[in-house]
Enzyme design. Structure first.
Site, PDB file in Angstrom:
ATOM      1  N   GLN A  86      -3.851   5.411  -0.435  1.00  0.00           N
ATOM      2  CA  GLN A  86      -3.569   3.924  -0.353  1.00  0.00           C
ATOM      3  C   GLN A  86      -4.515   2.886  -0.864  1.00  0.00           C
ATOM      4  O   GLN A  86      -4.259   2.100  -1.551  1.00  0.00           O
ATOM      5  CB  GLN A  86      -2.744   3.505   0.786  1.00  0.00           C
ATOM      6  CG  GLN A  86      -1.677   4.321   1.332  1.00  0.00           C
ATOM      7  CD  GLN A  86      -1.332   4.033   2.765  1.00  0.00           C
ATOM      8  OE1 GLN A  86      -2.281   4.390   3.736  1.00  0.00           O
ATOM      9  NE2 GLN A  86      -0.243   3.741   3.058  1.00  0.00           N
TER      10      GLN A  86
ATOM     11  N   GLY B  31       0.721  -1.193  -0.014  1.00  0.00           N
ATOM     12  CA  GLY B  31       0.048  -0.169   0.174  1.00  0.00           C
ATOM     13  C   GLY B  31       0.962   1.107   0.178  1.00  0.00           C
ATOM     14  O   GLY B  31       0.759   2.274  -0.681  1.00  0.00           O
ATOM     15  N   ASP B  32       1.825   1.207   1.007  1.00  0.00           N
ATOM     16  CA  ASP B  32       2.759   2.390   0.827  1.00  0.00           C
ATOM     17  C   ASP B  32       3.453   2.642  -0.420  1.00  0.00           C
ATOM     18  O   ASP B  32       3.615   3.763  -0.803  1.00  0.00           O
ATOM     19  CB  ASP B  32       3.765   2.275   2.024  1.00  0.00           C
ATOM     20  CG  ASP B  32       3.373   2.389   3.413  1.00  0.00           C
ATOM     21  OD1 ASP B  32       2.044   2.822   3.524  1.00  0.00           O
ATOM     22  OD2 ASP B  32       3.769   1.838   4.335  1.00  0.00           O
ATOM     23  N   LEU B  33       4.008   1.509  -0.897  1.00  0.00           N
ATOM     24  CA  LEU B  33       4.972   1.390  -1.979  1.00  0.00           C
ATOM     25  C   LEU B  33       4.192   1.799  -3.319  1.00  0.00           C
ATOM     26  O   LEU B  33       4.404   2.672  -3.996  1.00  0.00           O
ATOM     27  CB  LEU B  33       5.716   0.158  -1.996  1.00  0.00           C
ATOM     28  CG  LEU B  33       6.691  -0.323  -1.192  1.00  0.00           C
ATOM     29  CD1 LEU B  33       7.013  -1.883  -1.089  1.00  0.00           C
ATOM     30  CD2 LEU B  33       7.643   0.338  -0.871  1.00  0.00           C
TER      31      LEU B  33
END
Length: 419
Positions: free
Chosen positions: A222, A190-192
């Site tokens: 996200q 999600g962050d990436l």
């Protein structure tokens, strides 16, 4: 000399600053983010030549600085986790809750092209530093906001982590095995993914700002990023009403295509088309199977009962007595067969070495091997080989030499905790 040219020249002259090359050289990015969703976006812009200024709170710097693993000891101790996501950046400190800190950020915005933040929606607005406020300072500013649920909508003010995106974007429910509870994807996807979309959106908005002089808000969530990674799940539901669930290592209809055990581990094998099945049968010494009337067509091999009874045992028999290396050698360039590698094997992979996807960066406490830059440009390549800054390491350079604050003023701001 114009104010803007002095600004850029002063930043380029910072002792030990990252080397400026790549297509984004001359672009200044204010990185008001922490942990990964945000720092990763700004890092990619820096790798490609932008001058990235990481802004941290002087009393509470990015808490990813305390994430393991660590290199060195004592005063030289440094987080390799932090180093990987904050390379190619200058580091300053500002207390954005103070009026003076807010005014200094506005001064920086007037001279910058991009600001990236990853606070919960509404946080920067409450500080008087949201998009609408900062565009008054710089109409061409690209303001990139990364958050759990976006800048508007009923969930926009909710707190979120990577797992929040995996949970609410549908991916968590689809991962794992059908007879077990769902399993989160084994990385902070999600962050990436939000960072990747943010970098893409930032460069797109920057292109428009350079053309028209008008900046804009780049709003990335996200949840949205995760939903866009769910392959056919959305259309399967909207067209056929089917709710996607965990499939383990299987494909929903393509076979053979998945994970298979071998003598020393596992491989991925994807020999499902007519051509690839024929090649596989020949490579593994079973050419007669090409014309076997029960499994001669893709449609026959895709059928679940036939696959489980005939095709899967055949493939498992081919692989059971051979190692990963032997199987890759047999497959060569003819069929898709890849060893499932642990990260140690990946780091030692000659293909990874050829692509410079693991690079060493020297720190006082020792070298840190970090992932490289996946984007390979033929004419203006980027460079990931740069240190991450210590908190406020470049205050004197950025706020003093570049922005014009005197040594006395800087000392006063330090004394009062503004920087």
């Amino acid at each position: 000399m114009t104010v803007q040219s002095h600004w850029q020249d002063a930043l380029d002259a910072v002792d030990g600053a990252p080397r400026r090359q790549g297509p984004l050289r001359g672009v200044t990015v204010l990185d008001v983010t922490r942990v990964v969703a945000g720092p990763y976006c700004a890092m990619m812009l820096g790798d490609l030549g932008a001058t990235v200024i990481k802004v941290e709170n002087p009393a509470e710097p990015d808490y990813a600085r305390d994430f393991p693993p660590f290199v060195g000891a004592g005063g030289d101790r440094f987080s390799a986790f932090f180093a990987q996501y904050n390379r190619n950046k200058l580091g300053i400190t500002l207390d954005l809750k103070s009026e003076e800190g807010q005014e200094l950020l506005r001064e920086l915005v007037r001279r910058s092209d991009v600001l990236v933040e990853n606070f919960r929606a509404g946080t920067m607005d409450r500080l008087g530093l949201g998009f609408e406020a900062l565009r008054e300072e710089n109409p061409a500013l690209v303001y990139t906001a990364i958050s759990g649920f976006g800048q508007y909508g009923p969930s926009s003010r909710k707190p979120a982590y990577d797992n929040s995106g995996q949970a609410t974007g549908g991916l968590w429910s689809m991962n794992g095995y059908p007879d077990r509870e769902p399993v989160r994807v084994g990385t902070i996807i999600g962050d990436l993914s939000a960072s990747l979309y943010a970098a893409f959106g930032t460069v797109s908005a920057l292109r428009e700002a350079e053309r028209s002089g008008v900046g804009q808000l780049v709003d990335v969530s996200q949840q949205d990023a995760i939903l866009s990674l769910t392959e056919t799940a959305v259309v399967d539901y909207t067209v056929g009403g089917r709710v996607a669930g965990p499939l383990g290592n299987d494909h929903p209809f393509v076979r053979p295509y998945g994970l298979f055990p071998c003598k020393d581990g596992h491989v991925f094998f994807g020999g499902y088309t007519q051509k690839l099945w024929r090649e596989s049968c020949e490579l593994f010494g079973a050419p007669e199977l090409v014309d076997d009337p029960e499994i001669a067509t893709m449609e026959q091999r895709f059928e679940e009962e036939t696959y489980q009874r005939r095709v899967k045992p055949i493939v498992e028999g081919w692989f059971a007595t051979r190692t990963k290396a032997e199987l890759e050698a047999i497959a060569g360039d003819r069929v898709p067969l890849s060893a499932v590698k642990d990260i140690g094997e990946v780091v030692r992979d000659p293909q990874i070495a050829a692509r410079e996807m693991v690079v060493d960066v020297d720190y006082p406490g020792g070298a840190v091997g970090i992932f490289g830059l996946p984007v390979k440009l033929s004419e203006t390549p980027g460079d990931p080989r740069a240190q991450a800054p210590a908190p406020g390491q470049h205050n004197d350079d950025v706020l003093g030499a570049a922005l014009g604050l005197s040594a006395e003023r800087l000392a006063e701001l330090r004394e009062r905790g503004v920087i």
